[in-house]
Write an enzyme that holds these catalytic residues in place. Structure first.
Site, short mmCIF file in Angstrom:
data_model
loop_
_atom_site.label_atom_id
_atom_site.label_comp_id
_atom_site.label_asym_id
_atom_site.label_seq_id
_atom_site.Cartn_x
_atom_site.Cartn_y
_atom_site.Cartn_z
N ARG A 194 1.02 -1.42 -0.34
CA ARG A 194 -0.12 -0.39 -0.49
C ARG A 194 0.89 1.19 0.10
O ARG A 194 0.17 2.61 -0.17
CB ARG A 194 -0.70 0.27 1.44
CG ARG A 194 -2.25 1.09 1.33
CD ARG A 194 -2.83 1.11 2.69
NE ARG A 194 -2.62 0.09 3.51
CZ ARG A 194 -2.09 1.02 4.51
NH1 ARG A 194 -1.89 2.07 4.63
NH2 ARG A 194 -1.76 0.12 5.88
N ASP B 241 -7.62 18.22 -15.86
CA ASP B 241 -7.90 17.29 -15.91
C ASP B 241 -7.57 16.90 -17.24
O ASP B 241 -8.22 17.23 -18.49
CB ASP B 241 -9.65 16.59 -15.40
CG ASP B 241 -9.89 15.61 -15.93
OD1 ASP B 241 -9.02 14.71 -16.79
OD2 ASP B 241 -10.70 14.94 -15.51
N LYS C 56 -8.16 5.92 -19.83
CA LYS C 56 -8.07 6.10 -21.23
C LYS C 56 -6.86 6.11 -22.48
O LYS C 56 -6.15 4.89 -22.27
CB LYS C 56 -8.42 7.32 -21.23
CG LYS C 56 -9.62 8.19 -20.08
CD LYS C 56 -10.99 6.68 -20.37
CE LYS C 56 -11.89 6.80 -19.10
NZ LYS C 56 -12.42 6.95 -17.65
N TYR D 18 -17.11 16.73 -16.31
CA TYR D 18 -17.50 14.71 -16.35
C TYR D 18 -18.45 14.79 -15.36
O TYR D 18 -17.97 15.34 -13.95
CB TYR D 18 -16.25 13.86 -16.10
CG TYR D 18 -16.81 12.83 -16.23
CD1 TYR D 18 -17.10 11.82 -16.52
CD2 TYR D 18 -15.80 12.31 -14.65
CE1 TYR D 18 -17.34 10.50 -16.54
CE2 TYR D 18 -15.61 10.52 -14.27
CZ TYR D 18 -16.79 9.91 -15.06
OH TYR D 18 -16.82 8.44 -14.80
#
Length: 381
Positions: free
Chosen positions: A48, A174, A199, A101
């Site tokens: 982690r 973004d 993406k 978005y």
């Protein structure tokens, strides 16, 4: 290494020192042996916190965005959540686009709103509106998508950064639609860049992920703490797949952009089409600005239909190569009906997407085949 493609292939990708393997191994390990209590080997303790595969990806991301620090997350929204929670406190304010978005708006408005974060949605392509919305001393983040999702609006990154900084706020961009190959927000004055690496960066629709890239040491320390404390890190396999995708980003984006331009030009001549939203077209209101701050115009095209919602739905359900699916940026072409899919969370609000709009992610198939597919789909109207 100054060339983008060279950095994409070599940053964080030194051959394995033990075997000489030119592709660094996938470290699919959750924990690491210690040389005595507190005796960590190269800082590795628990998955982690750190992982060599994730570290390699983060070095690669920082190099490509021109940043000092990069953090790889389990999703784009996990990256956004950690960024906001790391930098804001209850009572702080965010200004974001009125066509942002849907998932970002849902996170900010419905999830973080309960935590005391307030927001205002404005047209980010209108510099005067942005300046008016940024309340000095209260707004802490200006959140910008350019090109925006899915209306493909183009905003001036440098001017928006100045407006944010004048009010004591930071600018977050973004950069998912453009990718670091086509646009470099940090070099234009942005403070932080976020990505859904799912993406274009990953590029193959096989790894969900997100990223935050920035230069400020203090902000990086806060984000790193949140990432470790909350734990939304990218898994080793996803990090490895994303690294693989990044190495071909430049050649893929060149092809995506060329094919999207061809699709946009074809669509604007079709009788059933009301408008084509693509910044590469000269009639697009943001064309000149996009040409100035982007290397090319990207692979995303939105289109509205004269026949309204019924026409958009019919076309979306009639394509064969353009798969009706969520997401974008993969090698395959995708068709999306945002009003009911990616932006369903803002339906009925001021951020609602037009019901006659489709969003196309133009893939890497032969352009003749893609246009033929669109032609037969429009022929169903």
């Amino acid at each position: 290494m100054t060339s983008f493609s060279t950095r994409a292939i070599h940053a964080g990708q030194a051959p394995d020192p033990t075997t000489g393997a030119v592709i660094p191994p996938l470290y699919q390990s959750t924990t690491y042996a210690q040389d005595g209590i507190g005796g960590l080997r190269n800082g590795y303790e628990y998955g982690r916190g750190t992982n060599p595969t994730r570290d390699s990806l983060q070095e690669q991301l920082a190099a490509l965005e021109g940043g000092k620090h990069a953090f790889s997350f389990s999703s784009g929204l996990a990256a956004e959540d950690a960024l906001i929670r790391g930098l804001l406190a209850p009572g702080d304010h965010i200004v974001l686009g009125n066509d942002a978005y849907g998932g970002t708006y849902r996170l900010i408005n419905k999830v973080l709103g309960k935590w005391g974060i307030t927001n205002a949605a404005v047209d980010m392509s209108d510099a005067a509106a942005v300046a008016a919305a940024v309340a000095a001393g209260n707004t802490k983040i200006v959140w910008l998508e350019t090109p925006s999702n899915p209306l493909m609006k183009i905003s001036d990154i440098a001017a928006t950064a100045q407006a944010a900084h004048d009010a004591g706020a930071i600018l977050v961009v973004d950069n998912t639609f453009a990718s670091p190959y086509l646009q470099q927000p940090l070099s234009l004055g942005a403070d932080v860049v976020v990505h859904s690496t799912t993406k274009y960066i990953g590029g193959h629709s096989d790894a969900v992920g997100g990223a935050v890239i920035l230069n400020d040491d203090a902000m990086a320390e806060e984000i790193g703490f949140i990432q470790f404390a909350v734990g939304a890190v990218s898994a080793p396999m996803e990090a490895w797949l994303t690294t693989r995708g990044l190495k071909t980003l430049a050649v893929r984006m060149d092809r995506h952009s060329a094919s999207a331009m061809a699709v946009a030009k074809w669509l604007r001549n079709q009788p059933a089409v009301e408008s084509v939203l693509y910044p590469g077209l000269e009639e697009h209101p943001g064309h000149d600005l996009a040409k100035a701050q982007m290397k090319d115009f990207g692979g995303m095209v939105s289109v509205t239909f004269k026949g309204g919602e019924a026409a958009a739905r019919k076309v979306a359900e009639s394509t064969r190569l353009f798969l009706l699916a969520e997401s974008l940026g993969g090698v395959e072409s995708l068709m999306n009906y945002p009003s009911e899919m990616t932006h369903a969370s803002v339906k009925g609000t001021d951020l609602a997407v037009p019901e006659n709009l489709l969003r196309l992610s133009v893939g890497l198939e032969d352009i003749e085949d893609l246009i033929a597919d669109l032609e037969q789909a429009l022929g169903q109207l």
